[in-house]
Enzyme design. Structure first.
Site, short mmCIF file in Angstrom:
data_model
loop_
_atom_site.label_atom_id
_atom_site.label_comp_id
_atom_site.label_asym_id
_atom_site.label_seq_id
_atom_site.Cartn_x
_atom_site.Cartn_y
_atom_site.Cartn_z
N GLY A 1 59.99 16.27 4.23
CA GLY A 1 59.24 15.19 4.42
C GLY A 1 59.39 13.76 4.03
O GLY A 1 59.09 13.24 3.87
N GLU B 1 48.89 17.80 -0.18
CA GLU B 1 49.33 16.94 0.84
C GLU B 1 48.40 16.96 2.20
O GLU B 1 48.69 18.20 2.46
CB GLU B 1 50.69 16.78 0.57
CG GLU B 1 51.70 17.01 1.99
CD GLU B 1 53.30 17.46 2.21
OE1 GLU B 1 53.98 17.70 0.88
OE2 GLU B 1 53.92 17.53 3.00
N HIS C 1 59.42 24.26 -2.67
CA HIS C 1 59.25 23.51 -4.22
C HIS C 1 60.27 24.81 -5.21
O HIS C 1 59.47 24.17 -5.81
CB HIS C 1 58.53 22.39 -4.32
CG HIS C 1 58.06 21.84 -3.41
ND1 HIS C 1 56.43 21.46 -3.94
CD2 HIS C 1 58.42 21.24 -2.81
CE1 HIS C 1 56.39 20.80 -2.67
NE2 HIS C 1 57.56 20.38 -1.62
N ASN D 1 55.21 16.70 -5.35
CA ASN D 1 55.84 17.45 -4.94
C ASN D 1 57.59 16.74 -5.99
O ASN D 1 57.48 15.77 -6.31
CB ASN D 1 55.99 15.99 -3.40
CG ASN D 1 55.27 16.16 -2.69
OD1 ASN D 1 53.67 15.96 -2.90
ND2 ASN D 1 55.36 16.56 -1.28
P1 FAE Z 1 69.01 20.72 -2.99
O1 FAE Z 1 68.72 19.14 -2.90
O2 FAE Z 1 68.45 21.56 -2.85
O3 FAE Z 1 70.71 20.07 -3.31
C1 FAE Z 1 71.59 21.26 -3.56
C2 FAE Z 1 72.92 21.24 -2.24
O4 FAE Z 1 73.70 22.79 -3.26
C3 FAE Z 1 72.36 21.95 -1.04
O5 FAE Z 1 72.86 21.55 -0.33
C4 FAE Z 1 72.73 23.24 -1.14
O6 FAE Z 1 74.15 23.71 0.37
C5 FAE Z 1 74.60 23.39 -2.05
N1 FAE Z 1 74.59 24.16 -2.55
C6 FAE Z 1 73.78 25.74 -2.76
N2 FAE Z 1 74.97 27.13 -3.50
C7 FAE Z 1 76.15 25.94 -3.08
C8 FAE Z 1 77.34 26.56 -3.87
N3 FAE Z 1 77.48 28.28 -4.31
N4 FAE Z 1 78.58 25.97 -3.68
C9 FAE Z 1 78.09 24.28 -2.76
N5 FAE Z 1 77.23 24.10 -2.34
C10 FAE Z 1 75.93 25.08 -2.89
O7 FAE Z 1 68.81 20.62 -4.97
N6 FAE Z 1 60.20 17.55 -2.24
C11 FAE Z 1 59.70 16.68 -2.31
O8 FAE Z 1 60.24 15.82 -3.10
N7 FAE Z 1 58.79 15.60 -1.19
C12 FAE Z 1 58.75 16.27 -0.09
O9 FAE Z 1 58.19 16.00 1.47
C13 FAE Z 1 59.59 17.16 -0.24
N8 FAE Z 1 59.15 17.90 1.37
C14 FAE Z 1 60.03 19.61 1.25
C15 FAE Z 1 60.16 19.97 2.39
C16 FAE Z 1 60.75 20.84 2.63
C17 FAE Z 1 60.86 21.65 4.27
C18 FAE Z 1 61.68 21.47 1.97
C19 FAE Z 1 62.49 22.56 2.56
C20 FAE Z 1 61.72 20.84 0.41
C21 FAE Z 1 60.82 20.10 0.75
N9 FAE Z 1 60.80 19.48 -0.60
C22 FAE Z 1 60.54 18.11 -0.88
C23 FAE Z 1 61.59 19.50 -1.60
C24 FAE Z 1 63.19 19.05 -2.10
O10 FAE Z 1 63.46 18.40 -0.65
C25 FAE Z 1 63.58 19.74 -3.01
O11 FAE Z 1 62.63 20.19 -4.63
C26 FAE Z 1 65.14 19.30 -3.82
O12 FAE Z 1 65.93 19.00 -2.65
C27 FAE Z 1 65.54 19.93 -4.67
O13 FAE Z 1 66.83 18.79 -4.94
P2 FAE Z 1 68.59 19.46 -6.32
O14 FAE Z 1 69.33 18.61 -5.87
O15 FAE Z 1 67.65 20.62 -7.12
#
Ligand code: FAE
Length: 547
Positions: free
Chosen positions: A164, A403, A488, A526
């Site tokens: 979001g 939220e 999260h 968040n």
């Molecule tokens: P992330 O963004 O998940 O990136 C990890 C990447 O690694 C992904 O693209 C995976 O596909 C990739 N990956 C995984 N395993 C492998 C592998 N073995 N080899 C190659 N690639 C791989 O990690 N947070 C907020 O602060 N505000 C919001 O409004 C909010 N809304 C959200 C709504 C939804 C529906 C969801 C699902 C999450 C939301 N979040 C929000 C959480 C936020 O997107 C999340 O905390 C971050 O994206 C995590 O960041 P990272 O860098 O840890």
């Protein structure tokens, strides 16, 4: 990537030639049509798949927040960076001319390798909403463990593709409990501002908020909070607010006001491809190879690490297996992805010297959802912007920050909907399962009870003041709480435990964790601003001392 339309290409001002490498596009899988497709073709990168046998100075696994910060700062320091991402590039429109599917019409693009959708709000008026879809490497992964479904973004940009965009810096007085070993003064003076600037965080124009139909639901949420004595706080977002006002005026294609969320945002959201990854690409030192999944990392004879990578097709099948050598490896696969990899690699002897903290300290940021049924004279609006812009803060009083979330169905529902972040103390652990060869998480559904109790500290009081009741039709038949999921995930390779105080993994030099796995389970708000700020802090130290 979201450079789908001429408007977008112009706004990005970025040539991605040479940046996206490999096989991520849907070319050949769909019929291309319309101006968006033409723009995507014009912006198509030179395809140069990651070569089997390559030797690279820095490999970043995953392209979410942590990975994007690491890639940009390493490249700025003169290091050539290779990013691998298991999801797709998201740079090619489908037959409807759009890159991403609408929330109300999930299709093959919407879910990661599922034949039936697994929507967070599974029911409406008690009727199930899920439907069959073709199995595809779609954008939203609903990853099921024993007691919880963990929603994650898949593709270049990670979670920024599906979320979001709520960009919340925790209150400083709560920071000591979030990252106890990190200097708060440094974070609030340097790294939170740096992260917010890099992400393009901004707050809605208050005058527009007061008048637009699209935020009637938030104004109703504010009124109910305040009438019960709770503070309503405006929350910044990474959405382009000027663009949203133009959406409302009807002068540009709609995304927030077309209810786009969960399955990607076609226009106004500043996801990582428009911010950190765009800047990384502009250095000329970063490549990202989509549809490549890292499966193993192990010390190489003569130094560095041998990394095994599966190249996936869009049905998730392994099309090729590659082995490369990397001098340094940055685990940025997200809390679940990084934790699963490290837990497996420790157990199967690939990285046996990792310490006993690997897999521990995982939490769900206390997520729990609920809806309230309002009176007929208190409508929340048929038009609801999919981008939340405020919350109810009862963290100090009751352990919950809620939220005020949209329910963008396109019809009047008389419902208020909330995602609460709570001070849930429960922490789970990832363990290797030798029978299945997979990694399990021991979270129990019953562990959400503290979250429900904390969320009730807000909503029981509001219901009592307003004379309203909880909705029971959104998560099943007669079920009030969305206690089966988290958006999260945090922890699993906790800072100062599995790693040193800057994310260097104990037991191996040249291996780093730089994503949400470092944060021990809760950020009080968040999480992505904190993930980004911590990555900024850690990579600055690593660049200064390790390279
Ligand atoms: P992330 O963004 O998940 O990136 C990890 C990447 O690694 C992904 O693209 C995976 O596909 C990739 N990956 C995984 N395993 C492998 C592998 N073995 N080899 C190659 N690639 C791989 O990690 N947070 C907020 O602060 N505000 C919001 O409004 C909010 N809304 C959200 C709504 C939804 C529906 C969801 C699902 C999450 C939301 N979040 C929000 C959480 C936020 O997107 C999340 O905390 C971050 O994206 C995590 O960041 P990272 O860098 O840890």
């Amino acid at each position: 990537m979201t450079a789908a339309t001429p408007t977008e290409v112009a706004r990005n001002g970025l040539s991605r030639r040479g940046f996206l490498a490999g096989t991520g596009s849907l070319l050949g899988a769909v019929a291309l049509a319309g101006p968006a497709a033409a723009a995507a073709r014009a912006a198509a990168p030179a395809l140069a798949p990651l070569a089997d046998g390559a030797s690279v100075p820095a490999l970043v696994i995953g392209s979410g927040y942590g990975g994007s910060v690491a890639a940009l700062r390493l490249a700025e320091a003169g290091v050539d960076v290779t990013m691998v991402e298991m999801g797709m590039a998201w740079d090619t429109p489908g037959s409807d001319g759009k890159i991403f599917a609408n929330t109300t019409k999930p299709d093959y693009r919407s879910f990661w390798l599922r034949t039936r959708t697994k929507q967070p709000i599974s029911n409406f008026l008690g009727y199930p909403l899920d439907k069959d879809v073709p199995c595809h490497t779609g954008i939203l992964d609903a990853e099921e463990f024993g007691g919880i479904i963990v929603y994650q973004g898949r593709g270049v940009g990670g979670g920024s593709l599906v979320n979001g965009g709520m960009a919340v810096t925790p209150k400083r007085e709560n920071f000591g409990a979030i990252l106890p070993t990190v200097d708060a003064a440094e974070m609030y003076a340097t790294y939170y501002p740096r992260a917010n600037a890099g992400l393009g965080t901004a707050t809605i124009d208050p005058d527009w908020f007061e008048t637009t139909d699209a935020y009637q639901y938030a104004r109703v949420g504010r009124k109910h909070a305040q009438r019960s004595g709770f503070p309503f706080v405006f929350v910044p977002d990474v959405y382009d607010w000027d663009y949203m006002e133009k959406e409302a005026a009807g002068s540009v294609p709609k995304s927030a006001l077309a209810g786009e969320i969960l399955y990607g945002n076609n226009y106004g959201k500043k996801s990582l491809q428009k911010t950190y990854l765009a800047r990384a690409a502009a250095t000329g030192r970063v490549t990202v190879t989509p549809l490549h999944k890292v499966t193993s990392v192990t010390p190489a004879s003569g130094g560095g690490y041998t990394v095994r990578i599966d190249q996936l097709d869009t049905e998730g099948k392994v099309a090729a297996t590659k082995e490369i050598r990397a001098a340094r490896v940055f685990f940025a696969a997200g809390s679940v992805g990084t934790s699963k990899l490290l837990t497996r690699l420790k157990a199967n002897g690939a990285l046996p010297a990792l310490n006993a903290e690997i897999g521990k300290g995982w939490g769900d940021n206390g997520n729990v959802m609920c809806g309230r049924a309002n009176h007929m004279w208190d409508p929340t609006g048929a038009l609801q912007s999919s981008i939340p812009t405020g919350g109810i803060d009862n963290w100090a009083g009751g352990g919950a920050f809620a939220e005020v979330a949209p329910l963008p169905t396109g019809i009047e529902t008389y419902a208020s909907f909330y995602l609460s972040i709570t001070k849930n103390p429960n922490r789970a652990q990832f363990t290797y399962n030798p029978t299945t060869g997979g990694v399990d998480l021991n979270w129990q559904t019953a562990w959400k009870q503290p979250s429900i109790t904390m969320a009730k500290s807000i909503f029981d009081r509001i219901n009592s003041t307003e004379g309203t009741i909880y909705r029971t039709d959104l998560f099943g038949a007669y079920k009030i709480w969305g206690d089966h999921l988290t958006y999260h995930p945090l922890g699993g390779a906790v800072l100062g435990k599995a790693t040193d105080n800057y994310g260097r993994l104990h037991g191996y030099s040249g291996l780093y964790v730089i994503d949400g796995a470092l944060i021990p389970g809760n950020t009080s708000v968040n999480p992505f601003v904190t993930i980004t700020a911590l990555a900024e802090r850690n990579i600055e130290k690593i660049v200064a001392t390790d390279l």
